[in-house]
Design an enzyme around this catalytic site. Sequence first.
Site, short mmCIF file in Angstrom:
data_model
loop_
_atom_site.label_atom_id
_atom_site.label_comp_id
_atom_site.label_asym_id
_atom_site.label_seq_id
_atom_site.Cartn_x
_atom_site.Cartn_y
_atom_site.Cartn_z
N THR B 95 -3.96 2.20 -2.31
CA THR B 95 -3.64 1.43 -1.11
C THR B 95 -3.05 2.40 -0.10
O THR B 95 -1.86 2.72 -0.14
CB THR B 95 -2.63 0.32 -1.44
OG1 THR B 95 -3.22 -0.55 -2.40
CG2 THR B 95 -2.27 -0.49 -0.19
N LYS B 171 -7.78 -4.65 2.21
CA LYS B 171 -6.73 -4.61 1.18
C LYS B 171 -5.35 -4.82 1.80
O LYS B 171 -4.54 -5.61 1.31
CB LYS B 171 -6.79 -3.26 0.45
CG LYS B 171 -5.60 -2.95 -0.43
CD LYS B 171 -5.42 -3.94 -1.58
CE LYS B 171 -4.16 -3.62 -2.38
NZ LYS B 171 -3.83 -4.68 -3.34
N LYS B 240 6.26 -0.66 2.81
CA LYS B 240 5.24 0.36 3.05
C LYS B 240 3.93 -0.29 3.50
O LYS B 240 3.33 0.09 4.51
CB LYS B 240 5.00 1.18 1.77
CG LYS B 240 4.08 2.36 1.95
CD LYS B 240 3.43 2.80 0.63
CE LYS B 240 2.34 1.83 0.19
NZ LYS B 240 1.42 2.29 -0.82
#
Lengths: 297, 297, 297, 297
Positions: B95, B171, B240
């Site tokens: 990711t 994603k 994040k």
Amino acid sequence: MKVGFVGLGNMGLPMAKSLLGAGHALTVWNRSPARGEPLVKQGARMAASPADAARGADVVFSMLADDVAAEAVSVGAQGIVEGLGKGAVHVSSSTISVALSQRLTDAHASAGQGYVAAPVFGRPEAAESKQLWVVAAGAQVDVERVKPLLESLGRGFTVLGEHASMANVVKLSGNFLIASMMEALAEAFAFTRKSGVEPRQFLEVFQSVFASSPIFANYARAIAEERYAPAGFALRLGLKDVGLVLEAARAAEVPMPLASLVKDQYLGGVAQGHGDLDWSALGALVAERAGLGKPPR
Amino acid sequence: MKVGFVGLGNMGLPMAKSLLGAGHALTVWNRSPARGEPLVKQGARMAASPADAARGADVVFSMLADDVAAEAVSVGAQGIVEGLGKGAVHVSSSTISVALSQRLTDAHASAGQGYVAAPVFGRPEAAESKQLWVVAAGAQVDVERVKPLLESLGRGFTVLGEHASMANVVKLSGNFLIASMMEALAEAFAFTRKSGVEPRQFLEVFQSVFASSPIFANYARAIAEERYAPAGFALRLGLKDVGLVLEAARAAEVPMPLASLVKDQYLGGVAQGHGDLDWSALGALVAERAGLGKPPR
Amino acid sequence: MKVGFVGLGNMGLPMAKSLLGAGHALTVWNRSPARGEPLVKQGARMAASPADAARGADVVFSMLADDVAAEAVSVGAQGIVEGLGKGAVHVSSSTISVALSQRLTDAHASAGQGYVAAPVFGRPEAAESKQLWVVAAGAQVDVERVKPLLESLGRGFTVLGEHASMANVVKLSGNFLIASMMEALAEAFAFTRKSGVEPRQFLEVFQSVFASSPIFANYARAIAEERYAPAGFALRLGLKDVGLVLEAARAAEVPMPLASLVKDQYLGGVAQGHGDLDWSALGALVAERAGLGKPPR
Amino acid sequence: MKVGFVGLGNMGLPMAKSLLGAGHALTVWNRSPARGEPLVKQGARMAASPADAARGADVVFSMLADDVAAEAVSVGAQGIVEGLGKGAVHVSSSTISVALSQRLTDAHASAGQGYVAAPVFGRPEAAESKQLWVVAAGAQVDVERVKPLLESLGRGFTVLGEHASMANVVKLSGNFLIASMMEALAEAFAFTRKSGVEPRQFLEVFQSVFASSPIFANYARAIAEERYAPAGFALRLGLKDVGLVLEAARAAEVPMPLASLVKDQYLGGVAQGHGDLDWSALGALVAERAGLGKPPR
């Protein structure tokens, strides 16, 4: 049981039909009486006023569009409180404010009557097919008494305690969750679309990963396909409900910044003339701000 | 096929195992080699560097924790680009940011290599049981080549087009949807709880009405039960990922006020020392602000 | 002129004193009559009720803390409407809701009386030294009549038109601007402080670059020195006023996301027990969320 | 002193002129050399590169538009670091990111050179009339050395400490305060206007009550008169600066929800094609969302 039903709108009519179908003696009232004719044909009696619908009933339901209408048929002239007998119960299924629910609890208590708040989750189709989920709260004795009726309305119910208004808190919270998910979907679709991802592809991912929940899946599809009319639930009603959440949250001293954000989105939608689109039209408002073009008219 | 696998963390290890189980010749690399021993016992070869894992492979996967690590193993010294043969393909499942995915696309193209972004939805348990959902993007010829491998990783995949970074966009959008739902749940639980509704009752309603989706149901339960440790996915990782969403959204010129709201919540959580709680600890932050007490330590 | 004055709080008392000092025949009323004694010593008459203070007056002022009190002294039993003569004027200086201002306009019109909304900008010290700024609105004939009185209250006034409630819109907007500036300052101080800049240094820059405006300078100093008690204007009053802004903005269909943000900050402050700190304590709330420690008690 | 000046844009040119006027020996560089001609006529020398402008100078200033340009002239080929002598000082007045300021501090330190960050508050007119306010930070010995130069640029300065980047933190915070005030004004004007108050009337109240600060008064006037072009400071630059604030605030772990809100407003403005309007065009964006019509083109 002898049951009254006040308010035969898109939700009220199929709910009344379910009660009739379960074998109860039904007396109905609606502002425009023509809505009640199909029920009369199936054996219901048409009342002359909310008070008349309540008179002699064990239980009277009400299902109205907003606070103003719900308050009028309950405590207004010829309202439910006037007609209902001592010990009988008013089941209020309208999506109304927490504050009004508390006032109605008091009004019925003063008159020696019971009051159960029992708002429902589900669209008119769900009411038609008895797939509603009911959230009910009120004095235990009253809730016990109306349980068989709640059972005939939907696929199940949750009892939330002795303070009727808690059911309204939960109903409003449910609508807030839907509205929030819609804002999230609106932002996610605008972001993926502007990054070059086809909306139908993102929809496929959403369905595969998240959306066993049909509620969310339906709204995701509306946004993916930019279909916001005709409204299943109008944007201005979304504004109303999120407004009620914020009002009650302020009274309870709970900051809800996401609710504030969604409220401002809906308010902007109404101010710009989109109040009659479906409340999923958040998808269009967010997309417009991202430079992806105007909402449909 | 001859397959390399770089990065044997909580996600990478079970993914590599799935590939090995599907009968591929596997060479693995991990910063601390001990993590690879179970795979070596099952026939995998241990590489001395990412370049070594890539050398001679038809396809090399990577699964790292963040941009810094992913960039290092790809284009750093002894990285994948150095070892991979012309025409072979790097499948990046980390990711990572949209911008890094674009840089990696370019780096591999310059070296005559293929690059497919293929991040996955699902926790380590889902990787173990091959229940991941993969979103893949990249040049068609490369995607076609790696499809059989993607199939052995999970229960299905969606192909999103020829620009690899689109898979990262999707994603990140998925993680944003989860974080948003969590903020919505956090506010709804704080509001209902402060209004006197038991969290387990609101949970019951949520499950009955919305939560056929197990993802949302699990997070709702964590908030209802105030269980935020041990973290399944740490709050600082939530920060994040939402940060990466906002970065990419800014580049695409898409305002995402809900993403901004959630980012500030996570940032406040980290600033106040809760970065290691689960990212569902939004529930505790919102409750604290509502005067419902402090987050657990 | 014969002038009545209802409400001798921190603002009302010095305002009444100014009118007395300008040579008008003054009749005053306050819930606890002791507050009026200094005025009686200077020649004012003490009335037995708001109606009594209004009886025979050319103009009656009112200055109350909130909607509930302002409505009670105006249209309640023994209220101003009961006592005021036909053609006489009620000047309402309270910071009240737009909706109440409209209701009071109607009530006085029905009674053949005039109604001017004339809220003021300035603290008690400014009222004492006749430095208030008045914003007035109402029927032209009524405004003309009260102008000499408004002149003796402060350093000037702005007339906003024939709809009294517009003055309330402007007063609420002014308080919203102050609250917004405070949130901005709170965030700027938290950011600079956590980055290592001394608050007194940032204060120096602020004063040099921006703050010829003493209002902003004072609040910047409060935040820089973390002095939030005693309150000049309590945080819970800030919540009240921003709440009134949002209520009126919703009626006018104006999304105000910054007002929503500030409202949620104040609501969180109240929920966490800081309602009696000064409204500049936004500085402490923002700092706490940034991990800079707890607000003072 | 021997002074270099790199970057002769709208701000740099008048600043260089002030230094020349104060009697310093000036060598200038600009990407397009024509901008420097008026200075050459007054005795300045034209350099062939930033390194050339720095060579032999006691102090070299730079004033560039953004991070990319500022980094290039400093540490790029033929940049300031290459030409500047040991012990000489680079004064960087550009509005750049905190992170870049830290990198430049390190680069100069490695080369045995001094680095002072000294961004300025004020528009080109203020630079012309020496009314800038300078915020400076850096090693004490370096700051002392350049103080006489800073004095000739404006009406005063604040020294913020030994870490150069603190001056950037403060400059960015100042721009954030202006942007926040603009959002507040934009919402207040939309609310008052839609409630029937003339913008020029609200402007009068604002000026009387708040706006001894000319910065705020000017922006209030722009919004009141809907004059957003030509831009004094473009909306896209506002986005840049608020983006830098959020970046640095994230690194410092400070949630700034108002900065996030303003950033999303600016991002929406850019996405919809208004990036070249003045940054006060928040007034138009907020008004449009309130149903008050479209921004000007």
